[in-house]
Motif scaffolding. Structure first.
Motif, PDB file in Angstrom:
ATOM      1  N   VAL A 229      -7.127  -0.587 -45.679  1.00  0.00           N
ATOM      2  CA  VAL A 229      -7.934  -1.472 -45.102  1.00  0.00           C
ATOM      3  C   VAL A 229      -8.565  -1.097 -43.956  1.00  0.00           C
ATOM      4  CG1 VAL A 229      -8.080  -3.995 -44.351  1.00  0.00           C
ATOM      5  CG2 VAL A 229      -6.621  -3.288 -46.251  1.00  0.00           C
ATOM      6  N   ASN A 230      -9.869  -1.223 -43.618  1.00  0.00           N
ATOM      7  CA  ASN A 230     -10.618  -0.580 -42.595  1.00  0.00           C
ATOM      8  C   ASN A 230     -10.444  -2.083 -41.630  1.00  0.00           C
ATOM      9  OD1 ASN A 230     -11.442   1.760 -43.452  1.00  0.00           O
ATOM     10  ND2 ASN A 230     -12.746   1.027 -44.897  1.00  0.00           N
ATOM     11  N   ILE A 231     -10.220  -1.616 -40.328  1.00  0.00           N
ATOM     12  CA  ILE A 231     -10.165  -2.618 -39.196  1.00  0.00           C
ATOM     13  C   ILE A 231     -10.924  -2.351 -38.236  1.00  0.00           C
ATOM     14  CG2 ILE A 231      -7.724  -3.329 -40.226  1.00  0.00           C
ATOM     15  CD1 ILE A 231      -6.796  -1.964 -37.810  1.00  0.00           C
ATOM     16  N   ASP A 232     -11.136  -3.220 -37.355  1.00  0.00           N
ATOM     17  CA  ASP A 232     -11.842  -3.163 -35.853  1.00  0.00           C
ATOM     18  C   ASP A 232     -11.451  -4.108 -35.171  1.00  0.00           C
ATOM     19  OD1 ASP A 232     -13.487  -1.946 -33.959  1.00  0.00           O
ATOM     20  OD2 ASP A 232     -15.475  -2.725 -34.901  1.00  0.00           O
ATOM     21  N   ILE A 233     -11.548  -3.991 -33.714  1.00  0.00           N
ATOM     22  CA  ILE A 233     -11.297  -4.792 -32.876  1.00  0.00           C
ATOM     23  C   ILE A 233     -12.193  -5.803 -32.321  1.00  0.00           C
ATOM     24  CG2 ILE A 233      -8.995  -3.907 -32.380  1.00  0.00           C
ATOM     25  CD1 ILE A 233     -10.415  -2.704 -29.807  1.00  0.00           C
ATOM     26  N   THR A 234     -12.082  -6.829 -31.867  1.00  0.00           N
ATOM     27  CA  THR A 234     -13.265  -7.693 -31.433  1.00  0.00           C
ATOM     28  C   THR A 234     -13.182  -7.892 -29.899  1.00  0.00           C
ATOM     29  OG1 THR A 234     -12.149  -9.660 -32.000  1.00  0.00           O
ATOM     30  CG2 THR A 234     -13.401  -9.038 -33.607  1.00  0.00           C
ATOM     31  N   ASP A 235     -11.940  -7.625 -29.215  1.00  0.00           N
ATOM     32  CA  ASP A 235     -11.793  -8.018 -27.733  1.00  0.00           C
ATOM     33  C   ASP A 235     -11.717  -6.629 -27.096  1.00  0.00           C
ATOM     34  OD1 ASP A 235     -11.603 -10.789 -28.644  1.00  0.00           O
ATOM     35  OD2 ASP A 235      -9.300 -10.766 -28.263  1.00  0.00           O
ATOM     36  N   SER A 236     -11.848  -6.832 -25.628  1.00  0.00           N
ATOM     37  CA  SER A 236     -12.018  -5.694 -24.854  1.00  0.00           C
ATOM     38  C   SER A 236     -11.038  -6.008 -23.584  1.00  0.00           C
ATOM     39  CB  SER A 236     -13.395  -5.188 -24.311  1.00  0.00           C
ATOM     40  OG  SER A 236     -13.891  -6.317 -23.734  1.00  0.00           O
ATOM     41  N   PHE A 237     -11.001  -5.169 -22.642  1.00  0.00           N
ATOM     42  CA  PHE A 237     -10.499  -5.457 -21.447  1.00  0.00           C
ATOM     43  C   PHE A 237     -10.933  -6.487 -20.806  1.00  0.00           C
ATOM     44  CE2 PHE A 237      -9.512  -0.736 -21.580  1.00  0.00           C
ATOM     45  CZ  PHE A 237      -8.311  -0.940 -21.907  1.00  0.00           C
ATOM     46  N   ALA A 238      -9.930  -7.570 -19.910  1.00  0.00           N
ATOM     47  CA  ALA A 238     -10.448  -8.564 -19.212  1.00  0.00           C
ATOM     48  C   ALA A 238     -11.172  -8.048 -18.089  1.00  0.00           C
ATOM     49  CB  ALA A 238      -8.946  -9.376 -18.769  1.00  0.00           C
ATOM     50  N   MET A 239     -12.305  -8.958 -17.877  1.00  0.00           N
ATOM     51  CA  MET A 239     -13.274  -8.603 -16.543  1.00  0.00           C
ATOM     52  C   MET A 239     -12.276  -9.010 -15.184  1.00  0.00           C
ATOM     53  SD  MET A 239     -15.468  -7.176 -18.028  1.00  0.00           S
ATOM     54  CE  MET A 239     -16.710  -7.058 -16.833  1.00  0.00           C
ATOM     55  N   GLU A 240     -11.419  -9.851 -15.391  1.00  0.00           N
ATOM     56  CA  GLU A 240     -11.078 -10.384 -13.936  1.00  0.00           C
ATOM     57  C   GLU A 240      -9.341 -10.640 -14.363  1.00  0.00           C
ATOM     58  OE1 GLU A 240     -12.549 -14.068 -12.650  1.00  0.00           O
ATOM     59  OE2 GLU A 240     -14.726 -13.292 -12.233  1.00  0.00           O
ATOM     60  N   TYR A 241      -8.812 -10.229 -13.333  1.00  0.00           N
ATOM     61  CA  TYR A 241      -7.214 -10.323 -13.306  1.00  0.00           C
ATOM     62  C   TYR A 241      -6.766 -11.478 -12.423  1.00  0.00           C
ATOM     63  CZ  TYR A 241      -7.762  -6.306 -16.564  1.00  0.00           C
ATOM     64  OH  TYR A 241      -8.009  -5.530 -17.548  1.00  0.00           O
ATOM     65  N   GLN A 242      -5.706 -12.060 -12.658  1.00  0.00           N
ATOM     66  CA  GLN A 242      -4.932 -13.111 -11.939  1.00  0.00           C
ATOM     67  C   GLN A 242      -4.211 -12.288 -10.995  1.00  0.00           C
ATOM     68  OE1 GLN A 242      -2.689 -16.000 -13.994  1.00  0.00           O
ATOM     69  NE2 GLN A 242      -2.151 -16.932 -12.123  1.00  0.00           N
ATOM     70  N   THR A 243      -4.277 -12.880  -9.733  1.00  0.00           N
ATOM     71  CA  THR A 243      -3.259 -12.317  -8.753  1.00  0.00           C
ATOM     72  C   THR A 243      -1.869 -12.960  -8.755  1.00  0.00           C
ATOM     73  OG1 THR A 243      -5.339 -11.766  -7.236  1.00  0.00           O
ATOM     74  CG2 THR A 243      -3.319 -11.964  -6.259  1.00  0.00           C
ATOM     75  N   PHE A 244      -1.188 -12.203  -8.299  1.00  0.00           N
ATOM     76  CA  PHE A 244       0.429 -12.642  -8.494  1.00  0.00           C
ATOM     77  C   PHE A 244       0.932 -12.199  -7.085  1.00  0.00           C
ATOM     78  CE2 PHE A 244      -0.627 -12.093 -13.133  1.00  0.00           C
ATOM     79  CZ  PHE A 244      -0.211 -13.317 -13.597  1.00  0.00           C
ATOM     80  N   ASN A 245       2.020 -12.787  -6.739  1.00  0.00           N
ATOM     81  CA  ASN A 245       2.842 -12.768  -5.590  1.00  0.00           C
ATOM     82  C   ASN A 245       4.368 -12.256  -6.106  1.00  0.00           C
ATOM     83  OD1 ASN A 245       5.189 -13.832  -3.663  1.00  0.00           O
ATOM     84  ND2 ASN A 245       3.503 -13.950  -2.748  1.00  0.00           N
ATOM     85  N   LYS A 246       4.695 -11.260  -5.675  1.00  0.00           N
ATOM     86  CA  LYS A 246       5.923 -10.467  -6.117  1.00  0.00           C
ATOM     87  C   LYS A 246       7.266 -11.180  -6.025  1.00  0.00           C
ATOM     88  CE  LYS A 246       8.851  -6.492  -4.981  1.00  0.00           C
ATOM     89  NZ  LYS A 246       8.863  -5.239  -3.810  1.00  0.00           N
ATOM     90  N   GLU A 247       7.337 -12.224  -5.018  1.00  0.00           N
ATOM     91  CA  GLU A 247       8.392 -13.088  -4.785  1.00  0.00           C
ATOM     92  C   GLU A 247       8.328 -14.085  -5.883  1.00  0.00           C
ATOM     93  OE1 GLU A 247       6.793 -12.036  -2.313  1.00  0.00           O
ATOM     94  OE2 GLU A 247       8.347 -10.883  -1.272  1.00  0.00           O
ATOM     95  N   ASP A 248       7.190 -14.587  -6.129  1.00  0.00           N
ATOM     96  CA  ASP A 248       7.136 -15.714  -7.262  1.00  0.00           C
ATOM     97  C   ASP A 248       7.329 -14.913  -8.775  1.00  0.00           C
ATOM     98  OD1 ASP A 248       6.236 -17.263  -5.441  1.00  0.00           O
ATOM     99  OD2 ASP A 248       4.207 -17.299  -5.641  1.00  0.00           O
ATOM    100  N   LEU A 249       6.848 -13.529  -8.686  1.00  0.00           N
ATOM    101  CA  LEU A 249       7.089 -12.921 -10.031  1.00  0.00           C
ATOM    102  C   LEU A 249       8.922 -12.790 -10.290  1.00  0.00           C
ATOM    103  CD1 LEU A 249       4.298 -10.223 -10.262  1.00  0.00           C
ATOM    104  CD2 LEU A 249       4.828 -12.213 -11.795  1.00  0.00           C
ATOM    105  N   ILE A 250       9.541 -12.546  -9.307  1.00  0.00           N
ATOM    106  CA  ILE A 250      11.017 -12.063  -9.313  1.00  0.00           C
ATOM    107  C   ILE A 250      11.657 -13.607  -9.638  1.00  0.00           C
ATOM    108  CG2 ILE A 250      12.883 -11.564  -8.111  1.00  0.00           C
ATOM    109  CD1 ILE A 250      11.277  -9.509  -6.475  1.00  0.00           C
ATOM    110  N   GLY A 251      11.237 -14.542  -9.110  1.00  0.00           N
ATOM    111  CA  GLY A 251      11.601 -15.937  -9.165  1.00  0.00           C
ATOM    112  C   GLY A 251      11.581 -16.174 -10.755  1.00  0.00           C
ATOM    113  N   GLU A 252      10.320 -16.227 -11.306  1.00  0.00           N
ATOM    114  CA  GLU A 252       9.999 -16.571 -12.670  1.00  0.00           C
ATOM    115  C   GLU A 252      10.896 -15.508 -13.689  1.00  0.00           C
ATOM    116  OE1 GLU A 252       7.743 -18.785 -14.222  1.00  0.00           O
ATOM    117  OE2 GLU A 252       7.449 -19.451 -12.016  1.00  0.00           O
ATOM    118  N   LEU A 253      11.007 -14.435 -13.208  1.00  0.00           N
ATOM    119  CA  LEU A 253      11.820 -13.442 -14.017  1.00  0.00           C
ATOM    120  C   LEU A 253      13.213 -14.035 -14.105  1.00  0.00           C
ATOM    121  CD1 LEU A 253      12.445 -10.710 -15.438  1.00  0.00           C
ATOM    122  CD2 LEU A 253      12.753  -9.930 -13.432  1.00  0.00           C
ATOM    123  N   LEU A 254      13.733 -14.240 -13.007  1.00  0.00           N
ATOM    124  CA  LEU A 254      15.131 -14.905 -13.083  1.00  0.00           C
ATOM    125  C   LEU A 254      15.192 -16.171 -13.730  1.00  0.00           C
ATOM    126  CD1 LEU A 254      16.447 -13.999  -9.414  1.00  0.00           C
ATOM    127  CD2 LEU A 254      16.707 -12.770 -11.531  1.00  0.00           C
TER     128      LEU A 254
END
Length: 331
Positions: A229-254
């Motif tokens: 089957v021949n396939i193709d993709i329709t999406d590309s890279f995001a134009m904008e990215y959300q900003t994250f806080n390192k401490e918040d990410l560690i808390g979410e991870l735990l």
């Protein structure tokens, strides 16, 4: 001689086209276009590890229901017909008959087990939760590799487009140089340099096309699409990215990391299993009841007048005294 050479050249081109033609995708051939969201859904449905985790969840639920069955009464039935073809002629057997018949039912209900059943149910319930978190871990891994493969296809497409544009631009420059050469305004060095430029672009385009084909095949395998089957993709890279806080990410991870949640549930389940094994040192209080319809006779088909009902109800306590240290080693 020149005419023969010309026909030979045409024949070579025709053979080349006939060989290459099966590998060329026609414009009318249907292409399966996949968005990133659909690719993730397809990959999760096709992934064998996810299916294995589903089976583990089903098995954990079955084990929990098996343990819960200890909370309910256990009922059993039996029936027997026997012939006493030989027995001694003594006072104890003076009333013995040649044939015996017995049919009955028994009921057993555990009343108090010192937490043995409740601890086992709690451990099984936490095992079910751990299995669900393990599945979520597998889902996240599938999402990650799917996104990686999807964007790898996009990167390979863009690389091929850039290489092709570069090759086309060199070809345009070659045409301009040929016009200049016709008017005597280009040197031999310029022509040699242009030919080398074109020759260097050809492997770049070939490698870019090979990398795209490889990336597409990898994505097909992940999402469970047939290689034909021949396939193709329709999406590309995001134009904008959300900003994250390192401490918040560690808390979410735990707080939300599924593999950590699975470890926690497994540890809690192990604690409950320890309590279950400790409770096995204590007695079990049960209620029981039996009913029998039985009798004896000198004929094989014992008549109803020889059969009578017997019923018993009571309480019993069972307690392990010595088992060779098995429970201690289990703990």
């Amino acid at each position: 001689m020149k005419q023969i050479s010309r026909y030979g050249f045409i024949g070579i081109i025709a053979c080349f086209v006939s060989l290459v033609n099966p590998f060329i995708v026609s414009a009318d051939e249907e292409v399966l276009r996949i968005s990133l969201k659909n690719a993730i859904i397809m990959a999760i449905e096709a992934n064998e590890d996810v299916q294995i985790k589903d089976n583990e969840i089903a098995r954990s639920n079955s084990q929990m229901r098996e343990i819960k069955s200890e909370l309910f009464p256990h009922v059993s039935g039996s029936a027997s017909w026997s012939r006493n073809y030989e027995y001694p002629d003594i006072p104890a057997t003076a009333l013995a008959k040649e044939y015996d018949f017995n049919v009955g039912a028994s009921l057993d209900q555990k009343l108090f087990t010192f937490g043995r059943i409740s601890s086992a149910i709690s451990a099984a319930r936490k095992q079910v939760e751990a299995s669900k978190w393990n599945k979520e871990t597998t889902n996240q891994e599938v999402v990650y590799i799917t996104k990686l493969a999807y964007y790898n296809v996009y990167l390979a497409k863009r690389t091929l487009e850039i290489a092709q544009e570069s090759y086309n631009r060199v070809q345009e420059n070659k045409g301009i140089l040929e016009n200049r050469s016709a008017s005597g305004r280009a040197s031999k060095y310029d022509n040699i340099k242009m030919a080398a430029d074109i020759a260097s672009r050809i492997p770049m385009v070939s490698n870019a096309r090979a990398n795209l084909n490889s990336a597409l095949e990898t994505l097909k395998r992940i999402v469970g699409v047939d290689t034909n089957v021949n396939i193709d993709i329709t999406d590309s890279f995001a134009m904008e990215y959300q900003t994250f806080n390192k401490e918040d990410l560690i808390g979410e991870l735990l707080e939300r990391q599924p593999i950590l949640k699975a470890f926690e549930k497994n540890i809690d389940a192990a604690q409950d299993k320890i309590w279950q094994k400790k409770a096995e040192y204590f007695p079990v209080l049960s209620a029981f009841s039996t009913w029998n319809h039985k009798g004896s006779g000198n004929e094989y088909d014992i008549r109803d007048e020889s059969l009578h009902d017997y019923g018993v109800v009571g309480l019993k306590v069972s307690m392990p005294i010595w088992e060779g240290g098995r429970r201690n080693e289990e703990l």
